[in-house]
Design a protein around this motif. Structure first.
Motif, mmCIF file in Angstrom:
data_model
loop_
_atom_site.group_PDB
_atom_site.id
_atom_site.type_symbol
_atom_site.label_atom_id
_atom_site.label_comp_id
_atom_site.label_asym_id
_atom_site.label_seq_id
_atom_site.Cartn_x
_atom_site.Cartn_y
_atom_site.Cartn_z
ATOM 1 N N GLY A 145 0.770 -1.079 -0.031
ATOM 2 C CA GLY A 145 0.190 0.118 -0.041
ATOM 3 C C GLY A 145 0.890 1.242 0.013
ATOM 4 O O GLY A 145 1.979 1.313 -0.314
ATOM 5 N N ARG A 146 0.213 2.432 0.255
ATOM 6 C CA ARG A 146 1.026 3.755 0.185
ATOM 7 C C ARG A 146 1.601 4.029 1.752
ATOM 8 O O ARG A 146 0.720 3.578 2.778
ATOM 9 C CB ARG A 146 -0.302 4.873 -0.155
ATOM 10 N N LYS A 147 2.709 4.452 1.767
ATOM 11 C CA LYS A 147 3.486 4.890 2.796
ATOM 12 C C LYS A 147 2.523 5.719 3.779
ATOM 13 O O LYS A 147 2.603 5.350 5.033
ATOM 14 C CB LYS A 147 4.929 5.617 2.543
ATOM 15 N N GLU A 148 2.040 6.522 3.143
ATOM 16 C CA GLU A 148 1.016 7.622 3.903
ATOM 17 C C GLU A 148 -0.290 7.066 4.246
ATOM 18 O O GLU A 148 -1.104 7.683 4.804
ATOM 19 C CB GLU A 148 0.795 8.730 3.139
ATOM 20 N N GLY A 149 -0.572 5.775 3.899
ATOM 21 C CA GLY A 149 -1.746 5.177 4.113
ATOM 22 C C GLY A 149 -2.519 5.197 2.851
ATOM 23 O O GLY A 149 -2.535 6.266 2.303
#
Length: 389
Positions: free
Chosen positions: A198-202
């Motif tokens: 997924g995305r590092k930032e969520g």
């Protein structure tokens, strides 16, 4: 009388621009989009003649058609991420009832080294049949492979998340574990954007569009990346000593079903496939009332340009004559039943043309968008029939 005629002619002459103006205002609508669809969407759909579909194509030899149509599919999916040696390493192991669960990492491409779950039977003598388990979309991005295989060595929150999802979509069953307990090697990876990819930032729902757009800016497409990762998953299974490379299947629910028939169409290394709750026609899906027209969840399943050549069942037909199973629900709000029936009819026409209709299973279940235990049992029986010696 002469004056009256002149007056009438003048009245008619001067009234013409007004009538023309009124008529002109009715020649076009003051908007071009309705419910996210172009107002001309019906006319657009009429231009989709699917000239590369089996039966429409001028190529009448099935094997030659299959090669040409698959080349068209790949031209729309390309470019493929460059490959690299898998260099698989086992991070953790857990003994389960009749099989061993392994958390592994491998190079799915030269771009990405990813985690995965590999389940290997420890009863009986290998090499074993294998199934690539493909997770769904569900607008649930925090877990991916954990939707198919019960996770271990994870936080209580991730485990609770996965358990809840198993109840919601899979009738309280981890389908990967179910198959492993019945003698199959199982592999499940995260598609890009889900779980540990997924995305590092969520992740959130809206960022799907940004990811898809950014990939296109760099010459790639999201569905292509997912499909090529799935193809490499099959290649990886075929490389394992525990796996019989001639008995590899693929199975998925919802978006996982789309991945399953795409994968079955794309590579003959897949010997049988099962797609649960994802099959339809463009004509039925693209309407003002279907959820497909909202976009969003469709981004990960869009193959640029493919509709100019083939419809969904036409692409799936590239899997013919291998054994394939398609299940849909009569109360599935995502996939109109008439579209499912039309797609099934198209699929049977292809398998019939190759005298292989006994290898094609299509069934409408009296249920919603859901993979029930009864459906799982019939799917297991299907794979046992075609993949077990």
């Amino acid at each position: 009388m002469k004056n009256l005629l002149i007056t009438l002619c003048l009245f008619s002459l001067f009234s013409l621009p007004i009538s023309a103006q009124q008529a002109q205002s009715q020649e076009y609508l003051p908007y071009g989009v309705e419910k996210n669809m172009p107002v001309s969407y019906q006319k657009m759909k009429e231009t989709l003649t699917y000239p590369m579909a089996w039966g429409n194509s001028p190529i009448k030899d099935f094997n030659k058609w299959k090669k040409a149509a698959r080349n068209v599919l790949f031209s729309c999916l390309n470019p493929a991420p460059p490959t690299a040696p898998f260099d698989m390493k086992v991070l953790e192991k857990e003994q389960r009832n009749g099989y061993e669960a392994r958390k592994i990492v491998l190079n799915i491409s030269k771009f990405d080294r990813i985690p995965a779950y590999l389940l290997v039977p420890n009863k009986g003598k290998g090499p074993f049949p294998a199934v690539v388990m493909l997770h769904d979309h569900g607008a649930k991005f925090s877990i991916g492979k954990e939707k198919m295989v019960r996770p271990f060595g994870v936080s209580p929150e991730v485990l609770a998340d996965a358990d809840k999802w198993a109840v919601q979509c899979y009738d309280s069953v981890y389908v990967g574990d179910y198959f492993a307990a019945h003698g199959y090697v199982v592999l499940s990876i995260d598609a890009l954007f889900w779980g540990e990819r997924g995305r590092k930032e969520g992740v959130n729902y809206e960022t799907q569009q940004a990811l898809a757009c950014n990939l296109m800016q760099m010459g790639y497409n999201w569905c292509g990346v997912i499909t090529f990762d799935d193809i490499r998953s099959v290649d990886f299974l075929a490389s394992l000593p525990e796996v019989d490379a001639n008995r590899i299947g693929t199975l998925g629910f919802s978006m996982g079903a789309h991945r399953a028939w795409m994968l079955s169409a794309a590579t003959d290394k897949v010997k049988a496939g099962a797609a649960i709750c994802w099959m339809n026609t463009t004509d039925s899906l693209m309407s003002l009332t279907n959820n497909q027209n909202k976009g969003g969840s469709a981004w990960s399943m869009l193959v640029p340009g493919i509709r100019n050549y083939m419809d969904y069942p036409d692409v799936a037909a590239l899997a013919c004559p291998k054994p394939m199973l398609f299940f849909n629900g009569l109360r599935d709000k995502l996939f109109p039943v008439n579209g499912v029936k039309d797609a099934y009819k198209s699929l049977h026409s292809t398998w019939n043309s190759q005298k292989a209709d006994n290898k094609l299973v299509t069934k409408l279940w009296d249920g919603p968008h859901f993979f029930s235990k009864d459906m799982q049992k019939e799917t297991l029986d299907f794979f046992d029939k075609f993949l077990k010696k």
